[in-house]
Design a protein around this motif. Structure first.
Motif, PDB file in Angstrom:
ATOM      1  N   UNK A  94       0.824  -1.210   0.000  1.00  0.00           N
ATOM      2  CA  UNK A  94       0.000   0.000   0.000  1.00  0.00           C
ATOM      3  C   UNK A  94       0.856   1.257   0.000  1.00  0.00           C
ATOM      4  N   UNK A  95       1.946   1.255   0.776  1.00  0.00           N
ATOM      5  CA  UNK A  95       2.804   2.436   0.881  1.00  0.00           C
ATOM      6  C   UNK A  95       3.502   2.727  -0.447  1.00  0.00           C
ATOM      7  N   UNK A  96       3.948   1.687  -1.124  1.00  0.00           N
ATOM      8  CA  UNK A  96       4.592   1.881  -2.431  1.00  0.00           C
ATOM      9  C   UNK A  96       3.597   2.454  -3.434  1.00  0.00           C
ATOM     10  N   UNK A  97       2.374   1.918  -3.430  1.00  0.00           N
ATOM     11  CA  UNK A  97       1.345   2.420  -4.344  1.00  0.00           C
ATOM     12  C   UNK A  97       1.066   3.898  -4.086  1.00  0.00           C
ATOM     13  N   UNK A  98       1.001   4.301  -2.809  1.00  0.00           N
ATOM     14  CA  UNK A  98       0.748   5.710  -2.492  1.00  0.00           C
ATOM     15  C   UNK A  98       1.934   6.587  -2.865  1.00  0.00           C
ATOM     16  N   UNK A  99       3.149   6.111  -2.591  1.00  0.00           N
ATOM     17  CA  UNK A  99       4.337   6.896  -2.923  1.00  0.00           C
ATOM     18  C   UNK A  99       4.425   7.148  -4.424  1.00  0.00           C
ATOM     19  N   UNK A 100       4.007   6.166  -5.207  1.00  0.00           N
ATOM     20  CA  UNK A 100       4.015   6.340  -6.664  1.00  0.00           C
ATOM     21  C   UNK A 100       2.884   7.258  -7.122  1.00  0.00           C
ATOM     22  N   UNK A 101       1.725   7.165  -6.466  1.00  0.00           N
ATOM     23  CA  UNK A 101       0.574   7.989  -6.849  1.00  0.00           C
ATOM     24  C   UNK A 101       0.733   9.441  -6.413  1.00  0.00           C
ATOM     25  N   UNK A 102       1.493   9.672  -5.330  1.00  0.00           N
ATOM     26  CA  UNK A 102       1.687  11.028  -4.788  1.00  0.00           C
ATOM     27  C   UNK A 102       3.186  11.295  -4.646  1.00  0.00           C
ATOM     28  N   UNK A 103       3.872  11.507  -5.756  1.00  0.00           N
ATOM     29  CA  UNK A 103       5.339  11.637  -5.716  1.00  0.00           C
ATOM     30  C   UNK A 103       5.842  12.820  -4.903  1.00  0.00           C
ATOM     31  N   UNK A 104       5.030  13.854  -4.709  1.00  0.00           N
ATOM     32  CA  UNK A 104       5.462  15.017  -3.922  1.00  0.00           C
ATOM     33  C   UNK A 104       5.252  14.817  -2.424  1.00  0.00           C
ATOM     34  N   UNK A 105       4.584  13.736  -2.041  1.00  0.00           N
ATOM     35  CA  UNK A 105       4.242  13.494  -0.640  1.00  0.00           C
ATOM     36  C   UNK A 105       5.258  12.552  -0.002  1.00  0.00           C
ATOM     37  N   UNK A 106       5.746  12.911   1.183  1.00  0.00           N
ATOM     38  CA  UNK A 106       6.638  12.019   1.922  1.00  0.00           C
ATOM     39  C   UNK A 106       5.802  10.965   2.650  1.00  0.00           C
ATOM     40  N   UNK A 107       5.985   9.697   2.259  1.00  0.00           N
ATOM     41  CA  UNK A 107       5.261   8.573   2.858  1.00  0.00           C
ATOM     42  C   UNK A 107       6.232   7.824   3.762  1.00  0.00           C
ATOM     43  N   UNK A 108       5.859   7.693   5.046  1.00  0.00           N
ATOM     44  CA  UNK A 108       6.749   7.116   6.055  1.00  0.00           C
ATOM     45  C   UNK A 108       6.039   5.967   6.769  1.00  0.00           C
TER      46      UNK A 108
END
Length: 322
Positions: free
Chosen positions: A122-136
């Motif tokens: 899920x985190x990888x999918x979000x990081x790819x969908x929102x490249x400007x957002x820092x996902x931790x």
């Protein structure tokens, strides 16, 4: 896309197999027998729960989604820019995308989930969908104590996010302690939370006893997990899913009932079952708006906003720290 995948950092605070064994043995050796509902959510369990959320009889997910569609703009105005969003029990993070699309200048997103494989995906999918957002992402039992990762940008306030009806899985005193923990983490900010409301028990019965049997599979998957990870010898065909509403306690109770007298083994420990004896796997408390407001205040929050559907099946509430 590939570099985004490789640079994603996951903080691993997952419960160990020793912790799992200790908590399982403690629950199965007491009367009535219990198992912690947090252990539903290995990868297969998480996927089964995602299927439950799409069932016609399971009203919370679609009702919450409609409420969020109506209130998310107002919520973005209420919270303002430069927030850090911390989600407890993030699962597949599908509900979260509505917030990520709407909140202004979000500093970062911290999804916390106990299922490592599901969280990574899920985190990888979000990081790819929102490249400007820092996902931790953080793999952890979110009721335990751990330090949150620090984002690169300055944070104006932390906003907790606890969607669904998961607060109902806590006993009332446990719910208060957990909300107090979030209040400490998000001091000066707040918590966006889903709260399932009291309603006609027939609606509840159908929600937890779906005709497709997905909830039964989800419940029994807990025993499959113990067989796999603790080398237990539960015979899944000898247990049956049972869920009922307890009106005096205001909660759904979910059980796995032994269909015959039997003995289950974990390591060298024998766990006897009588015919008809159950393992209590989950409670799901339902609240009135007034009851939950009292609980929130006792935990260090005040209800800033509460949004409900027309039938008053479910509520989404924003709680500000006191």
């Amino acid at each position: 896309m590939r570099s985004k995948h490789l640079t994603l950092q996951l903080l691993d605070c997952a419960p160990t197999c020793t912790t799992l064994r200790q908590e399982v043995m403690q629950g199965l050796q007491q009367s009535p027998k219990t198992l912690p509902s947090k252990y539903f959510y290995d990868e297969p369990g998480s996927r089964l729960f995602a299927q439950i959320c799409e069932l016609e009889t399971y009203y919370p997910t679609r009702t919450e989604r409609r409420i969020m569609q109506q209130c998310v703009g107002e919520l973005a105005e209420l919270l303002g820019p430069d927030c850090l969003l911390v989600e407890y029990g993030s699962g597949n993070s599908l509900k979260t995308r509505m917030l990520l699309d709407t909140l202004k200048d979000l500093v970062g997103y911290i999804p916390i989930d106990i299922s490592k494989a599901y969280l990574k995906e899920a985190a990888i999918a979000l990081a790819l969908a929102y490249p400007a957002l820092e996902v931790l992402p953080v793999c952890a039992d979110y009721t335990s104590e751990f330090e949150l990762p620090v984002p690169a940008r300055a944070v104006r306030q932390r906003i907790g996010y606890f969607p669904g009806s998961t607060i109902g899985n806590f006993e009332p005193m446990e719910a208060r302690r957990f909300l107090q923990q979030i209040a400490r983490t998000c001091r000066g900010g707040g918590l966006l939370i889903g709260v399932d409301l009291k309603k006609d028990f027939t609606v509840l019965h159908h929600a937890y006893n779906d005709p497709q049997g997905i909830t039964a599979q989800f419940n029994l998957n807990l025993l499959r997990r113990l067989n796999q990870e603790l080398e237990a010898d539960f015979q899944l065909a000898q247990f049956r899913h049972y869920a009922c509403y307890n009106p005096s306690e205001g909660r759904i109770e979910m059980h796995l009932v032994s269909l015959e007298e039997q003995v289950v083994h974990i390591d060298d420990i024998e766990i006897p079952f009588k015919r008809g004896e159950s393992i209590w796997t989950e409670s799901s408390y339902k609240y009135s708006l007034e009851e939950f407001a009292r609980l929130a205040r006792a935990a260090g929050f005040r209800v800033e906003r509460a949004w409900c559907d027309e039938q008053h099946l479910f509520s989404v509430q924003y709680l500000a720290t006191l």
